[in-house]
Design a protein around this motif. Sequence first.
Motif, short mmCIF file in Angstrom:
data_model
loop_
_atom_site.label_atom_id
_atom_site.label_comp_id
_atom_site.label_asym_id
_atom_site.label_seq_id
_atom_site.Cartn_x
_atom_site.Cartn_y
_atom_site.Cartn_z
N GLY A 164 0.82 -1.21 0.00
CA GLY A 164 0.00 0.00 0.00
C GLY A 164 0.85 1.26 0.00
O GLY A 164 0.53 2.23 -0.70
N LEU A 165 1.93 1.26 0.77
CA LEU A 165 2.82 2.42 0.77
C LEU A 165 3.46 2.64 -0.59
O LEU A 165 3.53 3.78 -1.08
N ILE A 166 3.92 1.57 -1.21
CA ILE A 166 4.58 1.69 -2.52
C ILE A 166 3.61 2.14 -3.59
O ILE A 166 3.89 3.08 -4.35
N ILE A 167 2.45 1.51 -3.65
CA ILE A 167 1.47 1.88 -4.68
C ILE A 167 0.96 3.30 -4.43
O ILE A 167 0.80 4.08 -5.37
N GLY A 168 0.71 3.65 -3.17
CA GLY A 168 0.27 5.00 -2.86
C GLY A 168 1.29 6.06 -3.23
O GLY A 168 0.95 7.11 -3.79
N SER A 169 2.57 5.80 -2.97
CA SER A 169 3.59 6.78 -3.32
C SER A 169 3.77 6.88 -4.83
O SER A 169 3.99 7.97 -5.36
N MET A 170 3.65 5.75 -5.54
CA MET A 170 3.78 5.79 -7.00
C MET A 170 2.61 6.56 -7.62
O MET A 170 2.82 7.41 -8.49
N LEU A 171 1.40 6.26 -7.17
CA LEU A 171 0.24 6.96 -7.73
C LEU A 171 0.25 8.45 -7.35
O LEU A 171 -0.11 9.30 -8.15
N GLY A 172 0.65 8.73 -6.11
CA GLY A 172 0.72 10.13 -5.69
C GLY A 172 1.76 10.90 -6.46
O GLY A 172 1.54 12.05 -6.85
N GLY A 173 2.91 10.29 -6.71
CA GLY A 173 3.95 10.95 -7.48
C GLY A 173 3.57 11.13 -8.94
O GLY A 173 3.93 12.12 -9.57
N PHE A 174 2.83 10.18 -9.49
CA PHE A 174 2.44 10.27 -10.90
C PHE A 174 1.32 11.28 -11.12
O PHE A 174 1.39 12.11 -12.02
N PHE A 175 0.28 11.21 -10.30
CA PHE A 175 -0.88 12.07 -10.53
C PHE A 175 -0.73 13.46 -9.95
O PHE A 175 -1.29 14.41 -10.47
N LEU A 176 0.00 13.60 -8.87
CA LEU A 176 0.10 14.91 -8.21
C LEU A 176 1.35 15.68 -8.60
O LEU A 176 1.51 16.83 -8.23
N ARG A 177 2.28 15.04 -9.30
CA ARG A 177 3.51 15.67 -9.77
C ARG A 177 4.30 16.33 -8.65
O ARG A 177 4.86 17.41 -8.80
N GLY A 178 4.31 15.70 -7.53
CA GLY A 178 5.08 16.22 -6.42
C GLY A 178 5.03 15.22 -5.28
O GLY A 178 4.28 14.26 -5.30
N TYR A 179 5.85 15.44 -4.31
CA TYR A 179 5.90 14.51 -3.19
C TYR A 179 4.84 14.89 -2.17
O TYR A 179 4.91 15.93 -1.53
N ARG A 180 3.84 14.06 -2.06
CA ARG A 180 2.79 14.24 -1.06
C ARG A 180 2.75 12.98 -0.21
O ARG A 180 2.94 11.87 -0.71
N LYS A 181 2.46 13.13 1.07
CA LYS A 181 2.43 11.96 1.95
C LYS A 181 1.06 11.33 2.06
O LYS A 181 0.96 10.15 2.40
N TRP A 182 -0.01 12.05 1.80
CA TRP A 182 -1.32 11.49 2.07
C TRP A 182 -1.67 10.30 1.18
O TRP A 182 -2.38 9.40 1.64
N PRO A 183 -1.20 10.20 -0.08
CA PRO A 183 -1.52 8.96 -0.82
C PRO A 183 -0.86 7.72 -0.20
O PRO A 183 -1.43 6.63 -0.24
N MET A 184 0.33 7.89 0.39
CA MET A 184 0.98 6.77 1.06
C MET A 184 0.18 6.35 2.28
O MET A 184 0.02 5.16 2.54
N TYR A 185 -0.34 7.31 3.03
CA TYR A 185 -1.13 6.98 4.22
C TYR A 185 -2.43 6.28 3.83
O TYR A 185 -2.87 5.35 4.50
N ILE A 186 -3.05 6.72 2.75
CA ILE A 186 -4.28 6.08 2.29
C ILE A 186 -3.98 4.65 1.84
O ILE A 186 -4.72 3.71 2.16
#
Length: 81
Positions: free
Chosen positions: A27-49
């Motif tokens: 979940g952490l890996i997929i959340g960080s990959m999707l957050g980095g791809f869709f948000l174009r920046g480093y956000r922590k909340w997709p990893m937490y989700i």
Amino acid sequence: MPEQDKRDFEERYNACFVDFGLKIMTGLIIGSMLGGFFLRGYRKWPMYIGAGLGVGMAYSNCENSLNNFLLAMDPKICVIK
């Protein structure tokens, strides 16, 4: 008809911890990959989700596995005297 699981309680309990670890990391890996791809920046909340979804799935699998084992036991064995 599905085959009956022959594992004992301790093996199922240990498998729950492995399942928790794998699903949290996934979940952490997929959340960080999707957050980095869709948000174009480093956000922590997709990893937490993603980690939260992993914990929820692991808890559900563990609860189902342990409940199936405990409900299949002979009730006469569990009587407290």
